[in-house]
Design a protein around this motif. Structure first.
Motif, PDB file in Angstrom:
ATOM      1  N   THR A 144       0.846  -1.187   0.000  1.00 31.98           N
ATOM      2  CA  THR A 144       0.000   0.000   0.000  1.00 31.98           C
ATOM      3  C   THR A 144       0.881   1.235   0.000  1.00 31.98           C
ATOM      4  O   THR A 144       1.795   1.352   0.834  1.00 31.98           O
ATOM      5  CB  THR A 144      -0.919   0.015   1.228  1.00 31.98           C
ATOM      6  OG1 THR A 144      -1.784  -1.129   1.194  1.00 31.98           O
ATOM      7  CG2 THR A 144      -1.769   1.275   1.258  1.00 31.98           C
ATOM      8  N   VAL A 179      -3.197   3.743  -2.311  1.00 35.13           N
ATOM      9  CA  VAL A 179      -3.548   2.717  -3.295  1.00 35.13           C
ATOM     10  C   VAL A 179      -2.797   1.439  -2.946  1.00 35.13           C
ATOM     11  O   VAL A 179      -1.680   1.470  -2.434  1.00 35.13           O
ATOM     12  CB  VAL A 179      -3.201   3.152  -4.732  1.00 35.13           C
ATOM     13  CG1 VAL A 179      -4.094   4.291  -5.193  1.00 35.13           C
ATOM     14  CG2 VAL A 179      -1.733   3.531  -4.867  1.00 35.13           C
ATOM     15  N   PHE A 206      -0.808   7.857 -10.054  1.00 37.19           N
ATOM     16  CA  PHE A 206      -2.025   7.230  -9.533  1.00 37.19           C
ATOM     17  C   PHE A 206      -3.004   8.270  -9.031  1.00 37.19           C
ATOM     18  O   PHE A 206      -2.646   9.425  -8.758  1.00 37.19           O
ATOM     19  CB  PHE A 206      -1.709   6.183  -8.454  1.00 37.19           C
ATOM     20  CG  PHE A 206      -1.152   6.727  -7.160  1.00 37.19           C
ATOM     21  CD1 PHE A 206      -1.987   7.227  -6.171  1.00 37.19           C
ATOM     22  CD2 PHE A 206       0.212   6.707  -6.911  1.00 37.19           C
ATOM     23  CE1 PHE A 206      -1.485   7.701  -4.968  1.00 37.19           C
ATOM     24  CE2 PHE A 206       0.733   7.181  -5.727  1.00 37.19           C
ATOM     25  CZ  PHE A 206      -0.117   7.682  -4.746  1.00 37.19           C
ATOM     26  N   GLU A 258      -7.246   7.829  -7.198  1.00 39.11           N
ATOM     27  CA  GLU A 258      -7.941   7.254  -6.062  1.00 39.11           C
ATOM     28  C   GLU A 258      -7.861   5.732  -6.098  1.00 39.11           C
ATOM     29  O   GLU A 258      -7.565   5.144  -7.146  1.00 39.11           O
ATOM     30  CB  GLU A 258      -9.407   7.699  -6.038  1.00 39.11           C
ATOM     31  CG  GLU A 258     -10.254   7.094  -7.132  1.00 39.11           C
ATOM     32  CD  GLU A 258     -10.156   7.829  -8.447  1.00 39.11           C
ATOM     33  OE1 GLU A 258     -10.804   7.380  -9.419  1.00 39.11           O
ATOM     34  OE2 GLU A 258      -9.423   8.851  -8.495  1.00 39.11           O
ATOM     35  N   PRO A 259      -8.119   5.070  -4.966  1.00 41.58           N
ATOM     36  CA  PRO A 259      -8.156   3.599  -4.962  1.00 41.58           C
ATOM     37  C   PRO A 259      -9.178   3.078  -5.958  1.00 41.58           C
ATOM     38  O   PRO A 259     -10.290   3.589  -6.064  1.00 41.58           O
ATOM     39  CB  PRO A 259      -8.554   3.262  -3.524  1.00 41.58           C
ATOM     40  CG  PRO A 259      -8.147   4.452  -2.721  1.00 41.58           C
ATOM     41  CD  PRO A 259      -8.332   5.642  -3.617  1.00 41.58           C
ATOM     42  N   VAL A 310      -2.676   2.163 -11.294  1.00 39.24           N
ATOM     43  CA  VAL A 310      -1.420   2.865 -11.072  1.00 39.24           C
ATOM     44  C   VAL A 310      -0.523   2.572 -12.274  1.00 39.24           C
ATOM     45  O   VAL A 310      -0.481   1.442 -12.774  1.00 39.24           O
ATOM     46  CB  VAL A 310      -0.747   2.421  -9.752  1.00 39.24           C
ATOM     47  CG1 VAL A 310      -0.495   0.913  -9.730  1.00 39.24           C
ATOM     48  CG2 VAL A 310       0.556   3.167  -9.518  1.00 39.24           C
ATOM     49  N   THR A 357      -5.568  -1.598  -8.987  1.00 38.44           N
ATOM     50  CA  THR A 357      -5.466  -1.328  -7.553  1.00 38.44           C
ATOM     51  C   THR A 357      -6.723  -1.798  -6.843  1.00 38.44           C
ATOM     52  O   THR A 357      -7.801  -1.898  -7.449  1.00 38.44           O
ATOM     53  CB  THR A 357      -5.261   0.177  -7.282  1.00 38.44           C
ATOM     54  OG1 THR A 357      -6.386   0.908  -7.794  1.00 38.44           O
ATOM     55  CG2 THR A 357      -3.986   0.671  -7.953  1.00 38.44           C
ATOM     56  N   SER A 392      -9.926  -1.498  -4.622  1.00 36.17           N
ATOM     57  CA  SER A 392     -10.858  -0.397  -4.385  1.00 36.17           C
ATOM     58  C   SER A 392     -11.281  -0.365  -2.928  1.00 36.17           C
ATOM     59  O   SER A 392     -11.308  -1.376  -2.233  1.00 36.17           O
ATOM     60  CB  SER A 392     -12.089  -0.539  -5.274  1.00 36.17           C
ATOM     61  OG  SER A 392     -12.850  -1.658  -4.872  1.00 36.17           O
ATOM     62  N   SER A 433     -10.570  -1.383 -11.540  1.00 30.35           N
ATOM     63  CA  SER A 433     -10.083  -0.365 -12.440  1.00 30.35           C
ATOM     64  C   SER A 433     -10.087  -0.900 -13.830  1.00 30.35           C
ATOM     65  O   SER A 433      -9.629  -1.993 -14.069  1.00 30.35           O
ATOM     66  CB  SER A 433      -8.680   0.098 -12.087  1.00 30.35           C
ATOM     67  OG  SER A 433      -7.711  -0.653 -12.717  1.00 30.35           O
TER      68      SER A 433
END
Length: 368
Positions: free
Chosen positions: A165, A211, A236, A238-239, A243, A260, A262, A335
């Motif tokens: 992370t 992320v 990157f 947001e989660p 990335v 990544t 979420s 993503s």
């Protein structure tokens, strides 16, 4: 197709192929007017990588005008051509890559010292264009550093670690091992490293967030970046959005696009576990009870806009029914960064495409 790589560029090409082997089992080869594209994607479509070698990278680069040739082959067979990188650097003077249309073979010929030649005739399969769809200029957080900074950071994590992370503030970056939930956190060894903004060549943060992505693919690109001395960039948002890890030079460009985890999938997972009375299975990653989706491989040009959903609900239902118990684990990295076909005029600089959920598999063990 007729390409010749000479001198130290043979080692660079070999390093790129070894880095792509960290992503998937197949190598996609596509000669283009703007260079030779080598790509790979993992089985769950959650990680994609591409290297584009410009014509100036080669001492000779010719492709037939009007011939749209694309193929894929087992990446292990190509790795065998460049088996020992240390030996290549000392003994190989040039590498000749040629398409033999009569035999349907892609021929790699290594011209070594003392007149020795090694020829590898590799079989291939025709394939459609493989391309991730992303726009690095649209990302809120951008970082660039010498690869040694990140190499010295990830060396503190064990090879068996699957995900990390990355969290950022205005002047700090934290890198830590990802723990599934609070129950596991009390039993796990936690490792966290803090990097100051002045350790980076570029440190731009517009949105402070975190992320989580797979570590194996990052290590693969770091091996390449460190061997070539090229700075590595990270993009990157947001989660749940991908990335992007990138290296760029005047004669080559490499992009690794990773799904990544979420926030929604983390929250749903923890809430479901609290409501369940049976004890958790020994391997949480393989038994997540979250919904998951597969991306449909679209054979048409990717022109959808950023918020449009590509597959219909009916297609998603058919995909879900097609997934059996032996398929990828149901851990969900959200993503959409992956599309199957792009316009041939531009393979590397693409337009942003819709966000969508991607099924991400458990990372394989790291190759030492």
């Amino acid at each position: 197709m007729d390409c010749v790589v000479t001198g130290g560029n043979v080692k660079v090409l070999a390093k790129a192929i070894h880095s792509l082997s960290r992503i998937g089992d197949e190598l996609y080869v596509e000669p283009q007017e703007d260079g030779l594209a080598l790509r790979s994607v993992n089985s769950s479509r959650s990680a994609y990588a591409c290297f584009l070698f410009a014509p100036l990278f080669f001492s000779r680069y010719t492709i037939p005008i009007g011939l749209a040739f694309r193929c894929k082959m087992a990446i292990k067979s190509v790795q065998a051509v460049f088996r020992s990188i240390a030996t290549l650097e000392k003994t190989v003077e040039k590498c000749h890559i040629e398409l033999d249309e009569q035999k349907n073979r892609l021929t790699f010929t290594l011209h070594c010292k003392h007149g020795l030649m090694k020829t590898h005739n590799l079989s291939f399969q025709d394939s459609e264009s493989l391309q991730a769809v992303f726009d690095k200029d649209s990302y809120s957080n951008v970082f660039r550093s010498h690869p040694r900074l990140l190499v010295d950071t990830v060396v503190h994590f064990p090879p068996s670690l699957e995900e990390v992370t990355v969290s950022v503030s205005d002047d700090r970056m934290w890198v830590k091992n990802h723990v599934e939930d609070e129950t596991d956190r009390s039993k796990a060894m936690l490792t966290e490293l803090c990097l100051a903004s002045d350790e980076f060549d570029n440190f731009s943060v517009q949105v402070q967030n975190s992320v989580t992505f797979c570590l194996k693919e990052l290590r693969g690109l770091l091996v390449f970046a460190e061997s070539t001395g090229l700075p590595i960039s990270m993009y990157f948002d947001e989660p749940g959005s991908p990335v992007v890890l990138s290296v760029t030079d005047s004669v080559l460009e490499g992009n690794f696009v990773l799904a990544t985890l979420s926030d929604d999938s983390n929250l749903r997972k923890n809430n479901t576990k609290r409501a369940c009375t049976p004890p958790p299975p020994p391997d949480d990653f393989m038994n997540d009870d979250m919904d998951s989706y597969l991306i449909a491989m679209d054979t048409s040009t990717a022109t959808a806009n950023h918020r449009t959903r590509l597959p219909s609900e009916e297609e998603e239902e058919e995909e879900e029914e097609a997934v059996d118990s032996s398929g990828p684990p149901n851990k969900k990295f959200c993503s959409l960064f992956f599309g199957s076909v792009l316009p041939p005029s531009s393979q590397m600089n693409t337009q942003p495409l819709t966000g969508q959920e991607v099924l991400a598999s458990d990372s394989e063990d790291d190759v030492q």
